[in-house]
Design an enzyme around this catalytic site. Sequence first.
Site, PDB file in Angstrom:
ATOM      1  N   CYS A  75      12.515 121.531  10.476  1.00 18.44           N
ATOM      2  CA  CYS A  75      11.425 122.323  11.046  1.00 18.44           C
ATOM      3  C   CYS A  75      11.249 121.982  12.522  1.00 18.44           C
ATOM      4  CB  CYS A  75      10.125 122.024  10.296  1.00 18.44           C
ATOM      5  SG  CYS A  75       8.713 122.906  10.978  1.00 18.44           S
ATOM      6  N   CYS A  81       3.331 118.862  13.805  1.00 23.23           N
ATOM      7  CA  CYS A  81       2.496 119.391  12.716  1.00 23.23           C
ATOM      8  C   CYS A  81       2.223 118.278  11.712  1.00 23.23           C
ATOM      9  CB  CYS A  81       3.255 120.543  12.059  1.00 23.23           C
ATOM     10  SG  CYS A  81       2.443 121.183  10.587  1.00 23.23           S
ATOM     11  N   CYS A  84       3.830 117.922   7.232  1.00 24.04           N
ATOM     12  CA  CYS A  84       4.902 117.126   6.622  1.00 24.04           C
ATOM     13  C   CYS A  84       5.037 115.814   7.392  1.00 24.04           C
ATOM     14  CB  CYS A  84       6.246 117.837   6.736  1.00 24.04           C
ATOM     15  SG  CYS A  84       6.360 119.378   5.833  1.00 24.04           S
ATOM     16  N   CYS A 160       6.795 128.590   8.137  1.00 21.38           N
ATOM     17  CA  CYS A 160       6.850 127.211   7.651  1.00 21.38           C
ATOM     18  C   CYS A 160       7.971 127.109   6.626  1.00 21.38           C
ATOM     19  CB  CYS A 160       5.519 126.813   7.017  1.00 21.38           C
ATOM     20  SG  CYS A 160       5.609 125.236   6.152  1.00 21.38           S
ATOM     21  N   GLN A 260      -0.716 122.504  -9.054  1.00 19.97           N
ATOM     22  CA  GLN A 260       0.337 121.620  -8.547  1.00 19.97           C
ATOM     23  C   GLN A 260       1.192 122.410  -7.564  1.00 19.97           C
ATOM     24  OE1 GLN A 260       0.327 118.455  -9.247  1.00 19.97           O
ATOM     25  NE2 GLN A 260      -0.897 118.301 -11.110  1.00 19.97           N
ATOM     26  N   ASN A 293      -3.529 123.156 -16.875  1.00 21.22           N
ATOM     27  CA  ASN A 293      -2.092 122.979 -16.677  1.00 21.22           C
ATOM     28  C   ASN A 293      -1.441 122.206 -17.830  1.00 21.22           C
ATOM     29  OD1 ASN A 293       0.377 122.971 -15.240  1.00 21.22           O
ATOM     30  ND2 ASN A 293      -0.113 120.972 -14.326  1.00 21.22           N
ATOM     31  N   ASP A 356      -5.883 113.076 -15.383  1.00 20.92           N
ATOM     32  CA  ASP A 356      -5.184 113.415 -14.132  1.00 20.92           C
ATOM     33  C   ASP A 356      -6.211 113.461 -12.995  1.00 20.92           C
ATOM     34  OD1 ASP A 356      -3.527 114.404 -12.169  1.00 20.92           O
ATOM     35  OD2 ASP A 356      -3.300 116.395 -13.048  1.00 20.92           O
ATOM     36  N   CYS A 383      -1.883 110.860  -8.229  1.00 26.30           N
ATOM     37  CA  CYS A 383      -1.236 111.273  -6.977  1.00 26.30           C
ATOM     38  C   CYS A 383      -1.457 110.218  -5.893  1.00 26.30           C
ATOM     39  CB  CYS A 383      -1.749 112.633  -6.522  1.00 26.30           C
ATOM     40  SG  CYS A 383      -3.526 112.671  -6.306  1.00 26.30           S
TER      41      CYS A 383
END
Length: 429
Positions: A75, A81, A84, A160, A260, A293, A356, A383
């Site tokens: 990218c 940015c 990421c 993107c 997700q 989910n 979760d 996470c």
Amino acid sequence: MDELATLRIRTLATGGDAVGHPEPPVQGAAATWFVADALPGERVVVRPRKLARNHVVAELVEVLEPSADRATPPCPLAGVCGGCQWQHVAPAAQGPLKLAIVKDALRGLPVTPTLAPVAPDDDGLHYRRRARLHYERRDDTLVLGFHRRRSHAIVDVQRCPVLVPPLDHAIARLRRAAAVLPEQGELLLLSDGKRVVAGLPGVRATDEVRARLSECLDRTLVGIELRGGRSRGRVGEPLLALDGSAALPPMPASAFVFAQARAEGNRAMVRHVVVRAKPHGQRVLELYAGAGNFTRALAKVAQRVWTCDDDREAVSLLRKLAEAEELPINAKHGDVAALLPRIAAGETRYPVVVADPPRAGLGRAAAKALAQVATERIVLVACDVSTLARDLATLVEHGWRVADVTVFDLMPMTAEVEVVATLLRAGAG
Ligand SMILES: C[S@@+](CC[C@H](N)C(=O)[O-])C[C@H]1O[C@@H](n2cnc3c(N)ncnc32)[C@H](O)[C@@H]1O
């Protein structure tokens, strides 16, 4: 102090920054230095930005000895940015590096985490189906994109490479509505791989706004939901059905509800959670269930699944799903931190619990209550590996054993990771 220093990078910290030591040591500075954009094994030149008592935060100036895992960022906005952090990491190395971070964070537990194959030979691009962008209106145009690194300024993103292509399309369409949007705000996007729905928090559904947003809709951008104060409005149909298969009903989702980020990886993770939870014929408690989910897969085989989530919309979508598919689900709206101690204080127990939580994890009090509420198996999805380490330690302290830990790379090009841990009662086989 802004003299350059040379670091040898030893490892990566949770969050993805590199950790190294200056060679030679820097007088008056701590020995542990953190730097973004570097990789284990590399020798790099850095400039210190922040000196703390026990560490230094630095920025990368030059890579003297690059790692074999270093790649040219795909990218053009890499490093600028904030979307990421790992564009400089070869795609094939990203999963193993995340596994190493998880192993390091859980090193106090007698368990060896493994990496789940999500999408072999993957280039880590065009996978992300959910995005939260920020905008500022300048006259009749939008500066629309992600926050800059370490800043709240917005980087205008025309394209993107990490997003699924329909999201790029939707972003371009929505720029047409600039004139009727507030001076600044957020844009939420969700795609099922073909179509996109959008959410605009803080935008009132006036006739003018609806008319302009209707002009943005097409066969890809199919619905926009507006939430401004107490007012709610919609143009088109702002609901999608995600991740259905012959074996599983799709999950209804809107841009305002959690989903997700990657479809293939999510399917693999849902299968894994069901295999490890062994819910067949059991009474299952599912905490932080979102719009269902995992629930839809658990409820296919469980005796019944009781869920809790504090997002009213997610709970209502899950209730509709249960009704439409005739699944044995009782979906409750509530705060897990309040619910767990209440259940623990009563007599009801669940052989299987799936949880979760968001980044903050369960917390010590809820984890302690969970240790009482579950009787056979706990599957904990996380996470954030630091809060996972804390929660697992609490569960172990209260009579549980960590049987296995599996790492899923659902967000290539970022340091984000999903980890699934299975716990059994200590002493159980
Ligand atoms: C990481 S998401 C997981 C959702 C779902 N399991 C999935 O895979 O889509 C975390 C969920 O926890 C919910 N949540 C956050 N804090 C909560 C709390 N204190 N009590 C109940 N639910 C909460 C959010 O609404 C969100 O749906």
